[in-house]
Scaffold this motif. Structure first.
Motif, PDB file in Angstrom:
ATOM      1  N   GLY A 172       0.755  -1.243   0.000  1.00  0.00           N
ATOM      2  CA  GLY A 172       0.000   0.000   0.000  1.00  0.00           C
ATOM      3  C   GLY A 172       0.782   1.288   0.000  1.00  0.00           C
ATOM      4  O   GLY A 172       0.195   2.367   0.000  1.00  0.00           O
ATOM      5  N   ARG A 174       2.358   3.039   2.178  1.00  0.00           N
ATOM      6  CA  ARG A 174       1.789   3.950   3.181  1.00  0.00           C
ATOM      7  C   ARG A 174       2.722   5.109   3.531  1.00  0.00           C
ATOM      8  O   ARG A 174       2.254   6.169   3.958  1.00  0.00           O
ATOM      9  CB  ARG A 174       1.431   3.164   4.443  1.00  0.00           C
ATOM     10  CG  ARG A 174       0.300   2.167   4.251  1.00  0.00           C
ATOM     11  CD  ARG A 174      -0.181   1.612   5.574  1.00  0.00           C
ATOM     12  NE  ARG A 174       0.886   0.934   6.297  1.00  0.00           N
ATOM     13  CZ  ARG A 174       0.855   0.707   7.611  1.00  0.00           C
ATOM     14  NH1 ARG A 174      -0.156   1.136   8.347  1.00  0.00           N
ATOM     15  NH2 ARG A 174       1.853   0.062   8.198  1.00  0.00           N
ATOM     16  N   ARG A 216     -10.863   1.536  -2.024  1.00  0.00           N
ATOM     17  CA  ARG A 216     -11.005   0.250  -1.337  1.00  0.00           C
ATOM     18  C   ARG A 216     -11.493   0.488   0.083  1.00  0.00           C
ATOM     19  O   ARG A 216     -11.042   1.420   0.758  1.00  0.00           O
ATOM     20  CB  ARG A 216      -9.650  -0.474  -1.316  1.00  0.00           C
ATOM     21  CG  ARG A 216      -9.626  -1.809  -0.601  1.00  0.00           C
ATOM     22  CD  ARG A 216      -8.194  -2.334  -0.555  1.00  0.00           C
ATOM     23  NE  ARG A 216      -8.094  -3.619   0.117  1.00  0.00           N
ATOM     24  CZ  ARG A 216      -8.028  -3.795   1.420  1.00  0.00           C
ATOM     25  NH1 ARG A 216      -8.048  -2.720   2.227  1.00  0.00           N
ATOM     26  NH2 ARG A 216      -7.918  -5.003   1.945  1.00  0.00           N
ATOM     27  N   SER A 332     -13.419  -3.417  -3.605  1.00  0.00           N
ATOM     28  CA  SER A 332     -12.414  -2.670  -4.370  1.00  0.00           C
ATOM     29  C   SER A 332     -13.073  -2.094  -5.614  1.00  0.00           C
ATOM     30  O   SER A 332     -13.576  -2.844  -6.459  1.00  0.00           O
ATOM     31  CB  SER A 332     -11.251  -3.592  -4.773  1.00  0.00           C
ATOM     32  OG  SER A 332     -10.354  -2.926  -5.641  1.00  0.00           O
ATOM     33  N   ASP A 366     -11.567   1.205   7.160  1.00  0.00           N
ATOM     34  CA  ASP A 366     -10.357   0.912   6.367  1.00  0.00           C
ATOM     35  C   ASP A 366     -10.450   1.473   4.953  1.00  0.00           C
ATOM     36  O   ASP A 366     -10.090   0.806   3.980  1.00  0.00           O
ATOM     37  CB  ASP A 366     -10.103  -0.602   6.302  1.00  0.00           C
ATOM     38  CG  ASP A 366      -9.935  -1.226   7.664  1.00  0.00           C
ATOM     39  OD1 ASP A 366      -9.335  -0.569   8.544  1.00  0.00           O
ATOM     40  OD2 ASP A 366     -10.407  -2.355   7.872  1.00  0.00           O
ATOM     41  N   ASP A 368      -9.435   3.430   1.761  1.00  0.00           N
ATOM     42  CA  ASP A 368      -8.136   3.754   1.169  1.00  0.00           C
ATOM     43  C   ASP A 368      -8.349   4.221  -0.262  1.00  0.00           C
ATOM     44  O   ASP A 368      -9.095   3.588  -1.021  1.00  0.00           O
ATOM     45  CB  ASP A 368      -7.224   2.519   1.196  1.00  0.00           C
ATOM     46  CG  ASP A 368      -5.812   2.828   0.725  1.00  0.00           C
ATOM     47  OD1 ASP A 368      -5.241   3.823   1.198  1.00  0.00           O
ATOM     48  OD2 ASP A 368      -5.290   2.077  -0.116  1.00  0.00           O
TER      49      ASP A 368
END
Length: 467
Positions: A172, A174, A216, A332, A366, A368
């Motif tokens: 990811g 991050r 996502r 997703s 969560d 993203d």
């Protein structure tokens, strides 16, 4: 009397000579299980970074080579180790930033692999192993191309080079944006090559000019305060599995196309691509129909798609006569180039709330985002890349879109807005990146090294700014 050969011919010969060492070094990298996901040994990612740094130092081309990491914003954690190397430009030459990543996906069900995932194995002209294509081949394409340039023109060339080999792309990225910010001066370049995409096929190179974005999130669907007996209450009480199935079904129409208001699509021409090719490359068996409408590549490159990529529910082995109180799924959404991922998420979330059956309670966590990307193909670097790809592969390149996402490219655009970004790669449609039996087509790898070495040589011969 020996006739002097041109620099380009010298690069060609050096790139050919560089292949055996590049394959051996790639095999060594594949043997390191550098999985950056939580729950896996981070020491292996560190070991992979150290191995890459040693290869980069071995070129003797860089003023500085280091292993570095960056903070993950909003947490007390730091990201996985990356390799950063720099070489200053001289005499008005441009600087090129070469990007790849050394972390890999988990192997999944190891029983599905025909050979051990971390033991590189050659079969039928392909190198099998996790990371053999995505993206340790990208790492070695950069290293081998630099070796070829050095061997052909000497180590005192004027082109500036920055090398950024990330350690957490599959997990990811991050800390990516923070890493760019922390090392902006070292990474700033006129041209950025991202070696993390694919080609049209094993023989035909491609330049990726559009990427879908991604939104996502995890969705929890809850209908009961606790589990209840399915015989005693089934038929009157909505269980969470039924509610989840009914809710998810509203995301697509009867053809399988996305049926969510507010998701954009891009209007752009696509090359010819047959259903037969789709079946071959995707593993779609006879009897199972493709979904959606319009041209196949338009569905993949220019339209949104929604996939349920995970579910927390009672397993088959643990099935009981019970009404489930809650079910969680990971959704997703691939977002058409040009639409913000956050906007697409809001559209999907609004659709789910509006269609929640039986008053089911929905919770979104969560979340993203990763924005898509559209290349400005008018720049001089794009022309140079096309010329190098044609010379390296012996086939004219194709401009392609990619249905997948490389969200960090949006971070590159934000941090370095003046840079020209080129998205290339060493994968072909049968590479099976992220899947069991991932592999690298060896001829594609050979051509990719030559094409990049020729690009580096052409930039070294160019004055700053492309004049």
């Amino acid at each position: 009397m020996n006739t002097p050969i041109s620099r380009q011919d010298a690069v060609r010969q050096a790139a050919t000579d560089a292949l055996p060492a590049a394959l051996a070094d790639l095999g060594d990298l594949v043997r390191i299980p550098s999985i950056a996901f939580p729950g896996f040994d981070p020491a292996e990612v560190r070991r992979s970074a150290e191995a890459v740094a040693a290869l980069v130092r071995g070129t003797d081309l860089f003023d500085d080579v280091r292993i570095a990491d960056a903070a993950i914003p909003g947490t007390d954690e730091r990201g996985m180790p990356a390799v950063l190397a720099t070489r200053a430009a001289r005499n008005g030459r441009p600087t090129i930033l070469l990007y790849a990543h050394h972390d890999v996906q988990p192997v999944g069900d190891e029983s599905l692999w025909e050979s051990p995932p971390f033991e590189p194995t050659v079969r039928d002209g392909r190198l099998y192993g996790r990371g053999a294509a995505d993206d340790k081949a990208g790492v070695m394409a950069h290293v081998a191309a630099l070796r070829a340039l050095r061997d052909a023109v000497g180590d005192d060339f004027d082109l500036g080079v920055a090398l950024f080999i990330e350690g957490e792309e599959e997990a990811g990225s991050r800390s990516f944006a923070q890493f760019l910010h922390d090392h902006a001066d070292a990474l700033r370049a006129d041209v950025i090559v991202v070696a993390d995409s694919g080609n049209w096929d094993a023989r035909t190179p491609a330049l990726t000019v559009s990427l879908r974005g991604n939104a996502r999130f995890t969705l929890r669907v809850r209908t009961l305060a606790h589990a209840s007996h399915s015989g005693m209450f089934g038929g009157a009480v909505p269980d969470a599995m039924m509610a989840t199935v009914k809710l998810l079904a509203t995301l697509w129409d009867d053809t399988g196309a996305v049926a969510v208001a507010g998701l954009a699509q891009r209007d752009a021409e696509t090359p010819e691509y047959t259903e037969e090719t789709l079946r071959d490359e995707a593993g779609l068996p006879a009897g199972v129909s493709p979904i959606g409408g319009d041209s196949i590549l338009s569905r993949i490159w220019n339209k949104p798609s929604i996939t349920v990529t995970g579910i927390d529910a009672p397993s088959v082995v643990n099935a009981s006569n019970t009404l489930s109180p809650e079910i969680s799924v990971v959704i997703s959404t691939r977002v058409a180039p040009g639409q913000a991922a956050s906007e697409a998420y809001e559209a999907v979330a609004a659709h789910l709330r509006a269609h929640a059956p039986f008053g089911a309670d929905l919770e979104f966590t969560d979340v993203d985002f990763g924005d898509g990307f559209l290349v400005d193909t008018s720049g001089w670097a794009v022309a140079a890349a096309r010329e190098a790809l044609a010379a390296g592969y012996g086939v004219e390149p194709v401009d392609i879109g990619v249905g997948g996402s490389i969200p960090f490219i949006a971070d590159l655009v934000t941090e370095f807005p003046a840079a020209q970004i080129l998205v290339t790669g060493v994968e072909d449609p049968h590479a099976r990146a992220h899947s069991p039996n991932e592999s690298l087509h060896l001829d594609t790898f050979r051509h990719a090294i030559l094409a990049e070495a020729l690009l580096l040589e052409s930039l070294d011969a160019r004055s700053h700014g492309g004049a």
